[in-house]
Design an enzyme around this catalytic site. Sequence first.
Site, PDB file in Angstrom:
ATOM      1  CB  CYS A 121      -3.514   2.796  -0.907  1.00 57.76           C
ATOM      2  SG  CYS A 121      -2.732   1.796  -2.191  1.00 57.76           S
ATOM      3  CB  CYS A 138      -0.281   3.978  -2.556  1.00 56.61           C
ATOM      4  SG  CYS A 138      -1.759   3.225  -3.221  1.00 56.61           S
ATOM      5  CG  ASP A 139       0.388   6.219   0.712  1.00 54.96           C
ATOM      6  OD1 ASP A 139       0.960   6.647  -0.306  1.00 54.96           O
ATOM      7  OD2 ASP A 139      -0.789   6.498   0.988  1.00 54.96           O
TER       8      ASP A 139
END
Length: 312
Positions: free
Chosen positions: A137, A140-141
Amino acid sequence: MEVLKTLIIGSGPAGYTAAIYAARADLKPVLYTGMEPGGQLTTTTEVDNFPGYPEGIDGPTMMVQLQKQAERFGTEVRIDMINKVEFSKITGGIHKAFTSSGTELHAQTIIISTGATAKYLGLPSEQRLRGGGVSACAVCDGFFYKGQEVAIVGGGDTAAEEATYLAKICSKVTMLVRKDQMRASKAMQHRVTNTPNIDLRYNTEIEEVVGDQVVEGLRMRNNQTQTIEEIPITGLFIAIGHKPNTEIFKDQLDMDEAGYLITKGKTTATNLPGVFASGDVQDKEYRQAVTAAGTGCMAALDAERYLQEIED
Ligand code: NDP
C-alpha cells in the site's frame, strides 16, 4: 435457537465501525473476527493518515482500540471464523451462518466486512521483508520513503496510480511491468510516462529482494533478454491486485467479475434483504481504513433501518 439482530463478519475498520454503530443502536451485534483479527491493518506498522491521530498510530494498536470501543457499547467479539452461510431470500427472513467450530447462528441482518487480501509475488525474499520495506500500500507507507529510491511491481491502474503517488514523495521510482504493455487505462499510462522520475521497465520481473532485515536493493531480470540487473532501493511496493474475501458468498450474493460484492446505489445493501456489505470487500477503488470505517457506519445504519421497516 437465539436469533441475533445483527451478525458482523470481519474485524477490520469496517467491521468494528459497523459494530460501534450497531451496538449504540441496541442491535446487540455479535462480531466474528475471522482468521486475522484486526484485518489488513495489523500487517502495517505506522498509520499516519487516519484522522484524529496527529502523531500517527501503529496498525495493531489502532485495531485493539477499535475493538475496545465496539465492546464498550456491548458488541460481543468472538475469535472464530464463519465458513458457510445460507442467506434467506425473503424480506424479514432469517439468515444462517456456520462457524468453523460447528456452531450454527441465526440472524436477522448480516453485515459482511471480510475485506480483501493483497496479492504478493510469493518470493521468499519478498515474504521475509514484509514490514521491512516491502509493502502492498503506497498510500499507507510511501511517506516513510521520502526522498529515497523505491520500486513498484504491477502494470494495472493501482500500480500506475501508486507509482505517480510515490514519484511525488520519492526521488526515483522504478516500475516493473512483466509484459511489454501495461494493463492500466491509457490516461493512467500517460501519467506514468510523463513523470520524469519514474523509470518504467517493461518485460521485467523480480529475481530477489536484496536485504537482510530491511530492503536494500532489487535484483531484476528482463524476461526477453534474460539480463540481470541490481538496483539500490529502500522500499518495494507490490501492486499486482487484491483478492476480495468472498468465496463463501459465491452463488448467493451478486459480485463483479473479480469477486467484489455489488452494493445498491449509495447504500451498502446487497441483492438480498437484510444482507449488507462494507469495507474493501465491496470497494476496489479507495481501499483506505477511513473509507472502510465510513461504509461500516453506513452498513449499521442500513441494517437498523431495515429492522425498523420489517417491525413496522
Ligand atoms: P489489475 O488486476 O488490474 O492489475 C494487476 C497488474 O499486476 C497487472 O498489470 C498484472 O500483469 C500484474 N501482475 C499480476 N500478477 C503479477 C505477478 N505475479 N508478477 C508481476 N506482475 C503481476 O489490478 P489493480 O489492482 O491494478 O486494479 C484492480 C481493479 O481496480 C481494476 O479494474 C482497475 O481498473 C481498478 N482500479 C481503478 C482505479 C481508478 O480508476 N482510479 C484505481 C485503482 C484500481 P498482467 O497485465 O501481465 O496480467
